[in-house]
Design a protein around this motif. Structure first.
Motif, PDB file in Angstrom:
ATOM      1  N   ASP A  71      -6.676   5.640   0.646  1.00  0.00           N
ATOM      2  CA  ASP A  71      -5.310   5.437   0.161  1.00  0.00           C
ATOM      3  C   ASP A  71      -4.625   4.233   0.794  1.00  0.00           C
ATOM      4  O   ASP A  71      -4.123   3.358   0.107  1.00  0.00           O
ATOM      5  CB  ASP A  71      -4.452   6.688   0.410  1.00  0.00           C
ATOM      6  CG  ASP A  71      -4.828   7.818  -0.530  1.00  0.00           C
ATOM      7  OD1 ASP A  71      -5.412   7.542  -1.594  1.00  0.00           O
ATOM      8  OD2 ASP A  71      -4.539   8.977  -0.179  1.00  0.00           O
ATOM      9  N   ASN A  72      -4.577   4.174   2.108  1.00  0.00           N
ATOM     10  CA  ASN A  72      -3.804   3.134   2.788  1.00  0.00           C
ATOM     11  C   ASN A  72      -4.640   2.183   3.626  1.00  0.00           C
ATOM     12  O   ASN A  72      -4.092   1.376   4.361  1.00  0.00           O
ATOM     13  CB  ASN A  72      -2.748   3.785   3.695  1.00  0.00           C
ATOM     14  CG  ASN A  72      -1.762   4.605   2.895  1.00  0.00           C
ATOM     15  OD1 ASN A  72      -1.381   4.214   1.792  1.00  0.00           O
ATOM     16  ND2 ASN A  72      -1.355   5.748   3.426  1.00  0.00           N
ATOM     17  N   ASN A 104      -5.899  -2.111   7.568  1.00  0.00           N
ATOM     18  CA  ASN A 104      -4.739  -1.564   6.863  1.00  0.00           C
ATOM     19  C   ASN A 104      -4.421  -2.350   5.603  1.00  0.00           C
ATOM     20  O   ASN A 104      -3.282  -2.758   5.386  1.00  0.00           O
ATOM     21  CB  ASN A 104      -3.522  -1.526   7.795  1.00  0.00           C
ATOM     22  CG  ASN A 104      -3.678  -0.490   8.880  1.00  0.00           C
ATOM     23  OD1 ASN A 104      -4.227   0.578   8.649  1.00  0.00           O
ATOM     24  ND2 ASN A 104      -3.232  -0.819  10.071  1.00  0.00           N
TER      25      ASN A 104
END
Length: 185
Positions: A71-72, A104
């Motif tokens: 997701d991130n 990230n």
């Protein structure tokens, strides 16, 4: 004469030092201690242990074995190889193991694909259990500050063809690509 020799020596030194520079993205101040991969493998960081190299800076490199976008963040699994003077991985038949890199941001798997050479500067955060196939493995984990994806090196084979035009001629041939004549065998 001495000035010419000194100038020549200075020019030679600057040319040679230009050949062995670490890419700007991977440079760290010389006073910064970098933790070696072998040290992180020998003294793993888990939830139960705390070690002096937790959150220490490391510059490791190798070949991408796996990429997983979450997701991130993106997680890379790297087969570790020692780095040369330019911080490029020296790919051989021997590796000290594997490590994971967490970034990230999204990394495109078509660009950061298996087999590409990569060097990373980041903080050692912890060690985590995972698997290589079905084999359990404890991976040191880096939180990436900088990534450097190396361009594939071209290997060129030169062939000596004697006396075509009364002088020897060298014909370069790119051997990094498969040729039709090579695949028919």
């Amino acid at each position: 004469m001495i000035k010419q020799s000194a100038s020549l020596l200075l020019l030679s030194a600057s040319i040679l030092s230009g050949c062995t520079t670490v890419p700007e993205q991977l440079q760290v101040p010389q006073s910064t201690p970098l933790i070696q991969y072998e040290t992180a493998r020998e003294y793993p960081i888990t939830e139960q242990t705390s070690d002096i190299h937790t959150h220490s800076l490391a510059r490791w490199g190798g070949v991408i074995a796996n990429i997983e976008n979450q997701d991130n963040l993106t997680q890379l699994e790297i087969v570790q190889f020692t780095l040369d003077s330019n911080s490029r991985p020296k790919v051989t038949d021997n590796s000290a193991g594997r490590f994971r890199v967490k970034i990230n941001q999204f990394l495109d798997p078509m660009i950061y694909k298996e087999g590409r050479e990569l060097t990373v500067v980041g903080n050692i955060t912890h060690s985590e259990m995972g698997y290589i196939g079905k084999h359990p493995y404890l991976f040191p984990v880096l939180l990436s500050q900088q990534l450097y994806l190396w361009q594939p090196e071209k290997q060129i084979e030169t062939r000596y063809v004697p006396y075509i035009i009364h002088t020897p001629v060298y014909i370069p041939r790119d051997i990094s690509r498969k040729h039709k004549s090579d695949t028919k065998k």
